[in-house]
Write an enzyme that holds these catalytic residues in place. Structure first.
Site, PDB file in Angstrom:
ATOM      1  N   LYS A 264      32.234 -32.999  19.723  1.00 43.90           N
ATOM      2  CA  LYS A 264      32.806 -34.324  19.975  1.00 43.90           C
ATOM      3  C   LYS A 264      33.006 -34.468  21.474  1.00 43.90           C
ATOM      4  O   LYS A 264      33.533 -33.567  22.129  1.00 43.90           O
ATOM      5  CB  LYS A 264      34.130 -34.488  19.224  1.00 43.90           C
ATOM      6  CG  LYS A 264      34.895 -35.787  19.578  1.00 43.90           C
ATOM      7  CD  LYS A 264      36.105 -36.021  18.689  1.00 43.90           C
ATOM      8  CE  LYS A 264      36.966 -37.171  19.210  1.00 43.90           C
ATOM      9  NZ  LYS A 264      38.161 -37.431  18.379  1.00 43.90           N
ATOM     10  N   ASP A 269      40.473 -40.719  24.972  1.00 44.64           N
ATOM     11  CA  ASP A 269      40.745 -41.424  23.714  1.00 44.64           C
ATOM     12  C   ASP A 269      42.063 -42.183  23.826  1.00 44.64           C
ATOM     13  O   ASP A 269      43.133 -41.633  23.580  1.00 44.64           O
ATOM     14  CB  ASP A 269      40.804 -40.418  22.553  1.00 44.64           C
ATOM     15  CG  ASP A 269      41.005 -41.119  21.207  1.00 44.64           C
ATOM     16  OD1 ASP A 269      40.934 -42.370  21.165  1.00 44.64           O
ATOM     17  OD2 ASP A 269      41.229 -40.406  20.205  1.00 44.64           O
ATOM     18  N   LYS A 276      46.908 -45.945  21.060  1.00 44.73           N
ATOM     19  CA  LYS A 276      47.834 -44.843  20.806  1.00 44.73           C
ATOM     20  C   LYS A 276      49.166 -45.113  21.498  1.00 44.73           C
ATOM     21  O   LYS A 276      49.179 -45.701  22.576  1.00 44.73           O
ATOM     22  CB  LYS A 276      47.271 -43.534  21.382  1.00 44.73           C
ATOM     23  CG  LYS A 276      46.204 -42.862  20.558  1.00 44.73           C
ATOM     24  CD  LYS A 276      45.790 -41.550  21.205  1.00 44.73           C
ATOM     25  CE  LYS A 276      44.613 -40.914  20.483  1.00 44.73           C
ATOM     26  NZ  LYS A 276      44.914 -40.497  19.114  1.00 44.73           N
ATOM     27  N   ASP A 287      39.836 -34.845  24.620  1.00 41.78           N
ATOM     28  CA  ASP A 287      39.085 -35.234  23.429  1.00 41.78           C
ATOM     29  C   ASP A 287      37.582 -34.965  23.523  1.00 41.78           C
ATOM     30  O   ASP A 287      36.824 -35.300  22.612  1.00 41.78           O
ATOM     31  CB  ASP A 287      39.350 -36.712  23.105  1.00 41.78           C
ATOM     32  CG  ASP A 287      39.431 -36.971  21.605  1.00 41.78           C
ATOM     33  OD1 ASP A 287      39.617 -36.007  20.839  1.00 41.78           O
ATOM     34  OD2 ASP A 287      39.288 -38.144  21.205  1.00 41.78           O
ATOM     35  N   ASP A 346      41.047 -45.851  16.433  1.00 36.05           N
ATOM     36  CA  ASP A 346      41.449 -44.533  16.922  1.00 36.05           C
ATOM     37  C   ASP A 346      40.786 -43.399  16.119  1.00 36.05           C
ATOM     38  O   ASP A 346      40.841 -42.241  16.521  1.00 36.05           O
ATOM     39  CB  ASP A 346      42.977 -44.410  16.873  1.00 36.05           C
ATOM     40  CG  ASP A 346      43.492 -43.250  17.703  1.00 36.05           C
ATOM     41  OD1 ASP A 346      42.698 -42.695  18.491  1.00 36.05           O
ATOM     42  OD2 ASP A 346      44.685 -42.910  17.563  1.00 36.05           O
ATOM     43  N   GLU A 348      37.791 -42.658  16.062  1.00 37.66           N
ATOM     44  CA  GLU A 348      36.497 -42.906  16.718  1.00 37.66           C
ATOM     45  C   GLU A 348      35.583 -41.685  16.699  1.00 37.66           C
ATOM     46  O   GLU A 348      34.366 -41.819  16.729  1.00 37.66           O
ATOM     47  CB  GLU A 348      36.724 -43.371  18.164  1.00 37.66           C
ATOM     48  CG  GLU A 348      36.956 -42.255  19.199  1.00 37.66           C
ATOM     49  CD  GLU A 348      38.183 -41.385  18.942  1.00 37.66           C
ATOM     50  OE1 GLU A 348      39.093 -41.842  18.219  1.00 37.66           O
ATOM     51  OE2 GLU A 348      38.234 -40.246  19.437  1.00 37.66           O
ATOM     52  N   ARG A 350      34.768 -39.564  14.390  1.00 37.34           N
ATOM     53  CA  ARG A 350      33.841 -39.494  13.257  1.00 37.34           C
ATOM     54  C   ARG A 350      32.727 -40.533  13.391  1.00 37.34           C
ATOM     55  O   ARG A 350      31.623 -40.331  12.884  1.00 37.34           O
ATOM     56  CB  ARG A 350      34.615 -39.639  11.937  1.00 37.34           C
ATOM     57  CG  ARG A 350      35.284 -40.947  11.728  1.00 37.34           C
ATOM     58  CD  ARG A 350      36.361 -40.882  10.661  1.00 37.34           C
ATOM     59  NE  ARG A 350      37.586 -40.256  11.164  1.00 37.34           N
ATOM     60  CZ  ARG A 350      38.670 -40.014  10.425  1.00 37.34           C
ATOM     61  NH1 ARG A 350      38.688 -40.338   9.147  1.00 37.34           N
ATOM     62  NH2 ARG A 350      39.732 -39.455  10.964  1.00 37.34           N
TER      63      ARG A 350
HETATM   64  N1  BES Z   1      41.409 -37.467  19.184  1.00 35.93           N
HETATM   65  C1  BES Z   1      42.240 -37.781  18.079  1.00 35.93           C
HETATM   66  C2  BES Z   1      42.763 -36.538  17.342  1.00 35.93           C
HETATM   67  C3  BES Z   1      43.658 -35.598  18.096  1.00 35.93           C
HETATM   68  C4  BES Z   1      45.020 -35.578  17.843  1.00 35.93           C
HETATM   69  C5  BES Z   1      43.128 -34.675  18.989  1.00 35.93           C
HETATM   70  C6  BES Z   1      45.831 -34.676  18.507  1.00 35.93           C
HETATM   71  C7  BES Z   1      43.943 -33.795  19.652  1.00 35.93           C
HETATM   72  C8  BES Z   1      45.289 -33.781  19.414  1.00 35.93           C
HETATM   73  C9  BES Z   1      41.471 -38.621  17.072  1.00 35.93           C
HETATM   74  O1  BES Z   1      40.487 -39.441  17.592  1.00 35.93           O
HETATM   75  C10 BES Z   1      42.461 -39.513  16.383  1.00 35.93           C
HETATM   76  O2  BES Z   1      43.078 -40.281  17.056  1.00 35.93           O
HETATM   77  N2  BES Z   1      42.593 -39.354  15.096  1.00 35.93           N
HETATM   78  C11 BES Z   1      43.494 -40.134  14.334  1.00 35.93           C
HETATM   79  C12 BES Z   1      42.821 -40.503  13.039  1.00 35.93           C
HETATM   80  C13 BES Z   1      43.562 -41.500  12.211  1.00 35.93           C
HETATM   81  C14 BES Z   1      43.606 -42.834  12.897  1.00 35.93           C
HETATM   82  C15 BES Z   1      42.884 -41.618  10.871  1.00 35.93           C
HETATM   83  C16 BES Z   1      44.736 -39.288  14.062  1.00 35.93           C
HETATM   84  O3  BES Z   1      44.616 -38.082  13.850  1.00 35.93           O
HETATM   85  O4  BES Z   1      45.836 -39.836  14.099  1.00 35.93           O
HETATM   86 ZN    ZN Z   2      39.620 -38.799  19.400  1.00 36.26          ZN
HETATM   87 ZN    ZN Z   3      41.236 -41.331  18.281  1.00 33.75          ZN
END
Ligand code: BES
Ligand code: ZN
Ligand code: ZN
Length: 495
Positions: A264, A269, A276, A287, A346, A348, A350
């Site tokens: 990734k 992000d 966020k 990220d 968020d 993103e 996937r």
């Molecule tokens: N990059 C984040 C995940 C992340 C969280 C990485 C903490 C490192 C530390 C990812 O893109 C994300 O924001 N995921 C969301 C998904 C949700 C919206 C389904 C999440 O985990 O909250």
């Molecule tokens: Zn992310």
């Molecule tokens: Zn994200």
């Protein structure tokens, strides 16, 4: 810091810091620490006793030698219990010694070559080099390090056989550390100096001058032609254009077998329009740690020289909100033609991996391993130190977990529960990019599975371990960890 192994007598070494190990359940001093104690007239053991030093793993006891031996100071490092000792203990012992050396400004540091129990001398040498180099790491792009590194870390043994079998380990340790440091530097670099384009440059610079590595780069126009709707969609809100990068390592002896490493690569992000909260955004330069791990492995792959063809693939984007950004409710079409409803911008990672994994699967590799800082839910499930492994293939899963265990990186398998596929079915598209409240790491894994086209595959959710928000262990300081690189290198070596 120069690291070397040579034959010698510890009590005769002119060092600023002499390092010896001690077990917590040893009845009396044994081996090198006993020799040093004898040379100091028994003062070392008396002081250790007076201080109640227990020799728990990575604990330390430091004293001046008052000229009783050639070295200025002696550091006794706890190795923990004898029957629990492993390579991780050796790695941490070397790391803690370097940390103490830096604190007391030692220029020349000489350590016993720890080869405890049944462990192999070569593996121990590798672990010591990894521990020492990674403990010594600091990110110095924007400020000078506050402590000086020792000039020399000498690993000394009086056993000729141990010396000879350490050479290869020394080399492998240097290689692994170099790959990890490469990844750490990329991840620590703030997003204003780390754009998708910067990652492209990194891939090119790795390949430069190496005939075994090729790089292909697909820009926005090429991505449109390829139908990479996920990457293009996420990149829409950013002023920095997206790229898909495909590196190929070819071994000297041609083989049919190839594997694909996918990372990734979201250089920042923000969450996009599903913005966020400030606290969660603070570390989101991390990220792209999945791609950094792949690049870290590729930075040393020519020297490691595995016997299989290796593809390194990432879709580099920045996830930003703007007038042009994707909206919740938008539908994107991935490279394999599956449609994805974006309910949360968020989620993103996937969306970009949908394209990158489709691309990787088309290459028909024997298997794919992806690394992604994919979900906060994985951190909730396993904490900050453990990677979640999801896989559609038991053999690839155990190969990956075995490599992680050999490398000393903590990983744990999570299930791809078929019944949870229901919650990522969309009303209006093939898939939606979020599930319900629960099992977020698993629904993300199930989403990715839709794009590997039955290729054996392991997905490593490194959201927790990629970036340390506190000191994790003696060689994993706050900041980027380079997690994943050592597992990838161990995996490549095992094939
Ligand atoms: N990059 C984040 C995940 C992340 C969280 C990485 C903490 C490192 C530390 C990812 O893109 C994300 O924001 N995921 C969301 C998904 C949700 C919206 C389904 C999440 O985990 O909250
Ligand atoms: Zn992310
Ligand atoms: Zn994200």
């Amino acid at each position: 810091m120069e690291i070397k192994v040579y034959k010698g007598d510890l009590t005769q070494e002119k060092a600023d810091l002499l390092v010896v190990g001690h077990f917590s359940d040893a009845k009396s001093l044994e081996g090198p620490v006993a020799a040093v104690d004898t040379a100091m007239g028994g003062r070392l053991s008396r002081l250790m006793k007076d201080d109640g030093f227990k020799a728990k793993l990575a604990s330390t006891f430091l004293t001046h030698t008052n000229g009783e031996i050639a070295a200025k100071r002696v550091l006794v490092v706890g190795l923990g219990k004898k029957d629990e000792v492993n390579l991780e203990a050796v790695r941490q012992a070397a790391a803690v010694a370097v940390n103490v050396a830096k604190e007391c400004g030692a220029k020349i540091m000489v350590s016993e070559h720890h080869v405890p129990g049944e462990l192999k001398a070569g593996d121990c040498a590798q672990a010591m080099v990894e521990g020492a180099r990674l403990a010594d790491y600091s990110f110095s792009r924007y400020k000078k390090p506050s402590q000086k590194s020792p000039k020399l870390f000498a690993i000394v043994t009086n056993d000729g056989k141990i010396l000879r079998s350490s050479e290869k380990g020394l080399e492998l340790g240097e290689l692994a550390a170099r790959g990890v440091v490469f990844a750490r530097d990329l991840v620590n670099t703030p997003a204003h100096d780390m754009h998708p384009e910067t990652l492209v440059d990194m891939a090119k610079s790795i390949a430069k001058g190496k005939s075994s590595i090729r790089v292909r780069v697909f820009d926005r126009e090429a991505l449109k032609r390829m139908g990479a709707g996920g990457i293009l969609g996420v990149a829409q809100g950013s002023d920095h254009p997206p790229y898909l990068v495909h590196m190929t390592y070819k071994p000297k002896k041609p083989t049919k077998k190839s594997i694909a490493l996918v990372g990734k690569a979201v250089t920042f992000d923000s969450g996009g329009l599903s913005l966020k909260p400030a606290d969660y955004m603070m570390t989101m330069k991390c990220d792209m740690a999945g791609a950094a791990a792949v690049l870290g492995a590729f930075s040393v792959i020519a020297d490691l020289a595995p016997g299989v063809e290796v593809h390194g693939i990432f879709g580099a984007v920045e996830n930003m909100p703007s007038g042009g950004a994707i909206r919740p409710g938008d539908v994107l079409t991935a490279m394999n033609k599956k449609t994805m409803e974006v309910l949360n911008t968020d989620a993103e990672g996937r969306l970009t991996l949908a394209d990158t994994l489709s691309y990787a699967a088309k290459l028909k590799p024997a298997f794919i391993v992806d690394l992604a800082t994919l979900t906060g839910a994985c951190v909730v499930a396993l904490g900050e130190e453990i990677t979640g492994v999801m896989s559609n293939d038991d053999k690839v899963a155990s190969q990956t977990l075995d490599a992680a265990a050999a490398a000393g990186e903590k990983m744990w398998r999570l299930p791809l529960e078929k019944n949870y596929k229901k919650v990522i079915k969309s009303q209006i598209a093939d898939l939606q990019n979020i599930g319900n409240k629960w099992g977020g790491a698993l629904t993300a894994g199930l989403f990715l599975e839709e794009f590997v086209d039955k290729t054996p595959w392991a997905h490593l959710d490194i959201a927790g371990p990629a970036f340390a928000e506190r000191e994790i262990d003696p060689y994993t300081h706050k900041g980027a960890t380079g997690h994943g690189v050592r597992t990838l290198l161990a995996l490549l070596r095992s094939l």
